[in-house]
Design a protein around this motif. Structure first.
Motif, mmCIF file in Angstrom:
data_model
loop_
_atom_site.group_PDB
_atom_site.id
_atom_site.type_symbol
_atom_site.label_atom_id
_atom_site.label_comp_id
_atom_site.label_asym_id
_atom_site.label_seq_id
_atom_site.Cartn_x
_atom_site.Cartn_y
_atom_site.Cartn_z
ATOM 1 N N PRO A 29 0.803 -1.233 0.000
ATOM 2 C CA PRO A 29 0.000 0.000 0.000
ATOM 3 C C PRO A 29 0.835 1.283 0.000
ATOM 4 O O PRO A 29 0.414 2.272 -0.599
ATOM 5 C CB PRO A 29 -0.848 -0.120 1.272
ATOM 6 C CG PRO A 29 -0.238 -1.200 2.072
ATOM 7 C CD PRO A 29 0.532 -2.084 1.156
ATOM 8 N N TRP A 101 -3.141 1.273 8.418
ATOM 9 C CA TRP A 101 -4.110 1.695 7.407
ATOM 10 C C TRP A 101 -5.525 1.558 7.948
ATOM 11 O O TRP A 101 -5.835 0.601 8.643
ATOM 12 C CB TRP A 101 -3.931 0.868 6.139
ATOM 13 C CG TRP A 101 -2.637 1.155 5.462
ATOM 14 C CD1 TRP A 101 -1.423 0.602 5.752
ATOM 15 C CD2 TRP A 101 -2.415 2.083 4.413
ATOM 16 N NE1 TRP A 101 -0.456 1.138 4.939
ATOM 17 C CE2 TRP A 101 -1.049 2.050 4.096
ATOM 18 C CE3 TRP A 101 -3.246 2.951 3.686
ATOM 19 C CZ2 TRP A 101 -0.487 2.846 3.107
ATOM 20 C CZ3 TRP A 101 -2.688 3.732 2.698
ATOM 21 C CH2 TRP A 101 -1.324 3.674 2.416
ATOM 22 N N PRO A 103 -9.685 0.899 7.534
ATOM 23 C CA PRO A 103 -10.435 -0.035 6.679
ATOM 24 C C PRO A 103 -10.564 0.562 5.283
ATOM 25 O O PRO A 103 -10.645 1.792 5.137
ATOM 26 C CB PRO A 103 -11.806 -0.136 7.369
ATOM 27 C CG PRO A 103 -11.612 0.411 8.739
ATOM 28 C CD PRO A 103 -10.415 1.303 8.726
ATOM 29 N N PRO A 104 -10.587 -0.283 4.252
ATOM 30 C CA PRO A 104 -10.597 0.223 2.866
ATOM 31 C C PRO A 104 -11.684 1.262 2.614
ATOM 32 O O PRO A 104 -11.478 2.205 1.845
ATOM 33 C CB PRO A 104 -10.835 -1.046 2.047
ATOM 34 C CG PRO A 104 -10.294 -2.141 2.886
ATOM 35 C CD PRO A 104 -10.492 -1.745 4.315
ATOM 36 N N LEU A 107 -10.512 4.979 3.402
ATOM 37 C CA LEU A 107 -9.271 5.529 2.846
ATOM 38 C C LEU A 107 -9.441 6.984 2.413
ATOM 39 O O LEU A 107 -8.503 7.777 2.479
ATOM 40 C CB LEU A 107 -8.821 4.681 1.652
ATOM 41 C CG LEU A 107 -8.229 3.316 2.008
ATOM 42 C CD1 LEU A 107 -8.103 2.452 0.758
ATOM 43 C CD2 LEU A 107 -6.874 3.486 2.673
ATOM 44 N N ALA A 118 -8.560 6.576 -3.505
ATOM 45 C CA ALA A 118 -9.035 5.639 -2.485
ATOM 46 C C ALA A 118 -9.470 4.328 -3.133
ATOM 47 O O ALA A 118 -9.135 3.234 -2.638
ATOM 48 C CB ALA A 118 -10.177 6.274 -1.705
ATOM 49 N N LEU A 121 -6.295 2.356 -4.387
ATOM 50 C CA LEU A 121 -5.594 1.694 -3.282
ATOM 51 C C LEU A 121 -6.385 0.484 -2.797
ATOM 52 O O LEU A 121 -5.809 -0.593 -2.576
ATOM 53 C CB LEU A 121 -5.419 2.685 -2.130
ATOM 54 C CG LEU A 121 -4.101 3.406 -2.005
ATOM 55 C CD1 LEU A 121 -4.135 4.337 -0.809
ATOM 56 C CD2 LEU A 121 -2.969 2.394 -1.836
ATOM 57 N N ALA A 122 -7.686 0.674 -2.617
ATOM 58 C CA ALA A 122 -8.503 -0.433 -2.127
ATOM 59 C C ALA A 122 -8.432 -1.614 -3.084
ATOM 60 O O ALA A 122 -8.273 -2.767 -2.661
ATOM 61 C CB ALA A 122 -9.947 0.035 -1.944
ATOM 62 N N CYS A 125 -4.585 -3.055 -3.420
ATOM 63 C CA CYS A 125 -3.892 -3.494 -2.202
ATOM 64 C C CYS A 125 -4.779 -4.230 -1.215
ATOM 65 O O CYS A 125 -4.275 -5.046 -0.430
ATOM 66 C CB CYS A 125 -3.279 -2.296 -1.483
ATOM 67 S SG CYS A 125 -2.233 -1.283 -2.529
ATOM 68 N N PHE A 126 -6.073 -3.946 -1.198
ATOM 69 C CA PHE A 126 -6.908 -4.462 -0.119
ATOM 70 C C PHE A 126 -8.116 -5.245 -0.616
ATOM 71 O O PHE A 126 -9.083 -5.434 0.122
ATOM 72 C CB PHE A 126 -7.375 -3.299 0.772
ATOM 73 C CG PHE A 126 -6.253 -2.521 1.402
ATOM 74 C CD1 PHE A 126 -5.403 -3.119 2.332
ATOM 75 C CD2 PHE A 126 -6.024 -1.188 1.063
ATOM 76 C CE1 PHE A 126 -4.361 -2.410 2.922
ATOM 77 C CE2 PHE A 126 -4.991 -0.466 1.652
ATOM 78 C CZ PHE A 126 -4.151 -1.077 2.577
ATOM 79 N N GLY A 128 -10.419 -4.476 -2.759
ATOM 80 C CA GLY A 128 -11.624 -3.706 -3.055
ATOM 81 C C GLY A 128 -12.132 -3.964 -4.461
ATOM 82 O O GLY A 128 -11.372 -4.320 -5.354
#
Length: 364
Positions: A29, A101, A103-104, A107, A118, A121-122, A125-126, A128
């Motif tokens: 991230p 970080w 929670p997604p 962001l 946002a 990134l989500a 990396c997460f 999303g």
DNA sequence: AACCCGGGGGT
DNA sequence: ACCCCAGGGTT
């Protein structure tokens, strides 16, 4: 999976442009944050070298958060939109303070992260699934759906988000989002799209209509205004140049550049303005006009006429917080590419062709 | 919703 | 010469 997403991914895996931030999913991230912030409103090919140098200087979130803000901005020098660097610095400090970080879904509460960054990134990396709505996806959606609206229209944003969700649902990987960005950059370009090469042409309403260029509609462009500035180029014996920090609220705020002053009205004599500027700084002596430099800032077109101070200049300027001497080739402070343009003009004036002894004309 | 912000690449 | 870029913040 045999629909549009499959064709898009197949095209992407063959045609993807190699970029240093394209690591396997899920991505780190911090590095993704750096990349996405740099990519805001900046062409990807231009970001790549900045991204590599930046990560070499700040390899981790902790390293960036520990650095002074000015150092972070310095590594953005030449990239533009310098508020991005300040907000990135603030976000890294926020992340360190809150211990990680959010929670997604939260962001976007971080400094400098809007809906696009946002979502990117989500997704990258997460895990999303919300599509990052960038200019590419918006333009692709406008054409696929023949949606006649300006790029920023809320109606188009809704349709583009729905399209992105549908493609993600079919593909099952955030790779589709990057595929859409590459498609927008290489095939579904703003002008002269390469429709015959497009993996989505079978589902494209604009292509069927034969007028892909008509979508999205172009909003009225803001008229360009011309400005005339003078700069005084004062070189010390060691080759350093006098720089001043641009005041807050003005163009290029916070960056370090030679003393600048607007020529108002534009018909006034730049040479007289430069003399007054040099005098206000405590410098007397003859000024030599150097070749004018052009520099664009959004809708403004600047013409900057640099004036070099003659050899009889005093060696030191008054000591001030917002004033210092720096080598123009390797400045230790944040600056703009305008500095290197002025340095080039000064170099030409000194060693190249005949020095300009007359007052340059007004900007076009 | 409109405006502001850097700088440059592509056509 | 013009468009617009892997936008976000402010008004």
């Amino acid at each position: 999976m045999a629909g549009p997403a499959a064709r898009l991914l197949r095209w992407f895996r063959a045609a993807a442009r190699p970029f240093p931030w394209r690591e396997p999913f899920p991505r780190d991230p911090y590095r993704t944050l750096v990349a996405e912030v740099m990519l805001q409103q900046t062409q990807a090919a231009r970001v790549a070298p900045f991204y590599q140098r930046f990560l070499a200087a700040f390899p981790t979130l902790e390293a960036l958060a520990a650095a002074p803000q000015e150092e972070v901005v310095r590594h953005f020098s030449g990239l533009g939109y310098y508020r991005r660097a300040r907000l990135l610095h603030a976000t890294c400090r926020t992340l360190l303070r809150r211990g990680g970080w959010p929670p997604p879904g939260e962001l976007q509460s971080l400094e400098g992260l809007g809906s696009y960054t946002a979502a990117a990134l989500a997704a990258f990396c997460f895990g999303g699934s919300e599509p990052p709505l960038d200019g590419n996806l918006l333009r692709i959606a406008a054409r696929l759906l023949a949606h006649e609206a300006p790029l920023r229209a809320a109606s188009l944003r809704r349709d583009a988000a729905a399209l992105g969700r549908a493609l993600y649902l079919e593909a099952g990987t955030p790779e589709v989002f990057e595929a859409l960005m590459d498609l927008g950059a290489q095939v579904c370009r703003p002008v002269s799209p390469r429709c015959p090469d497009c993996p989505l042409k079978g589902s494209c309403r604009a292509f069927q209509l034969g007028e892909p260029q008509r979508f999205p509609t172009v909003p009225a462009t803001r008229p360009v205004t011309s400005l005339l500035w003078v700069a005084v180029w004062i070189r010390s014996r060691s080759g350093a140049v006098l720089l001043q920090r641009r005041p807050p609220g003005e163009l290029l705020a916070g960056l370090w550049l030679p003393p600048l002053r607007p020529v108002l009205p534009p018909a006034a004599d730049p040479c007289a303005v430069a003399r007054e500027l040099a005098r206000s700084l405590g410098f007397a002596g003859s000024l030599q006009a150097l070749p004018a430099v052009r520099h664009s800032i959004t809708y403004r077109r600047l013409t900057v006429v640099p004036f070099a101070l003659g050899a009889e200049a005093p060696r030191v300027a008054e000591k001030r917080e917002d004033q210092r001497w720096e080598c123009p080739d390797t400045p230790g402070v944040p600056t703009s590419s305008l500095l290197s343009k002025l340095a080039a003009a000064a170099g030409q004036g000194a060693s190249g062709g005949p020095p300009a002894t007359t007052t340059p004309g007004d900007p076009p």
